[in-house]
Motif scaffolding. Structure first.
Motif, short mmCIF file in Angstrom:
data_model
loop_
_atom_site.label_atom_id
_atom_site.label_comp_id
_atom_site.label_asym_id
_atom_site.label_seq_id
_atom_site.Cartn_x
_atom_site.Cartn_y
_atom_site.Cartn_z
N GLU A 35 0.90 -1.26 -0.24
CA GLU A 35 0.15 0.01 -0.02
C GLU A 35 0.80 1.14 0.16
N LEU A 36 0.54 2.21 -0.87
CA LEU A 36 1.13 3.61 -0.97
C LEU A 36 0.38 4.53 -0.12
N GLU A 40 3.25 9.32 -1.47
CA GLU A 40 4.15 8.53 -2.35
C GLU A 40 3.15 8.26 -3.49
N VAL A 41 2.04 8.37 -3.95
CA VAL A 41 1.11 8.16 -5.09
C VAL A 41 1.53 9.69 -6.00
N GLU A 43 3.97 11.59 -5.65
CA GLU A 43 5.46 11.69 -5.86
C GLU A 43 5.63 10.82 -7.22
N PHE A 44 5.06 9.65 -7.19
CA PHE A 44 5.06 8.72 -8.47
C PHE A 44 4.52 9.36 -9.71
N GLN A 45 3.28 9.85 -9.42
CA GLN A 45 2.46 10.45 -10.60
C GLN A 45 3.25 11.62 -11.16
N LYS A 46 3.96 12.50 -10.25
CA LYS A 46 4.55 13.59 -10.71
C LYS A 46 5.91 12.98 -11.73
#
Length: 143
Positions: A35-36, A40-41, A43-46
């Motif tokens: 689970e993020l 974190e979600v 940051e990942f999307q950016k």
């Protein structure tokens, strides 16, 4: 640390944290290791958006004849038809995968087969171009 003593401690800590925060959407037996957090979600999307934006700029200064797989393959088809001996001597069938690799990889950057509405590889334009080239090559060899 992945020692057996460490794993139950982590589970206990996570369970206690969920109970204190009122996290009632957890189902016992399911792992929360993957689970993020919302941060974190984000940051990942950016990061993903930055990579996709950079990938669009890779071939912007390249002439269209040299960054379009179909056009590249047409040039090789013309070469094969006009100068078959030279084409054969150059071992083009061995060179094409290395030549097309960067172009295909750029097109696959945003491809995610785990998404619900992903495009099958066989439906992608670059795949169809290579398939048509291979079919044309097989037809000319059978002549």
């Amino acid at each position: 640390d992945n020692s057996p003593e460490f794993i139950p401690k982590c589970r206990t800590c996570r369970r206690q944290a969920r109970e204190q925060s009122g996290g009632g959407n957890h189902h016992e037996g399911l792992s929360s290791d993957e689970e993020l957090t919302p941060t974190e979600v984000d940051e990942f999307q950016k990061s993903k958006d930055n990579v996709l934006e950079d990938s669009r700029k890779i071939f912007e200064d390249v002439h269209a004849d040299f960054c379009d797989i179909r056009k590249i393959l047409l040039k090789f088809q013309e070469w094969k038809e006009k100068f078959p001996d030279s084409y054969c001597d150059a071992y083009i069938s061995f060179c094409l995968p290395k030549l097309l690799n960067p172009l295909i990889r750029v097109q696959l950057i945003s491809w995610n087969p785990l998404e619900q509405n992903f495009t099958e590889l066989e439906e992608m334009p670059w795949f169809r171009s290579i398939e048509e080239f291979s079919d044309a090559e097989n037809v000319s060899e059978s002549k």
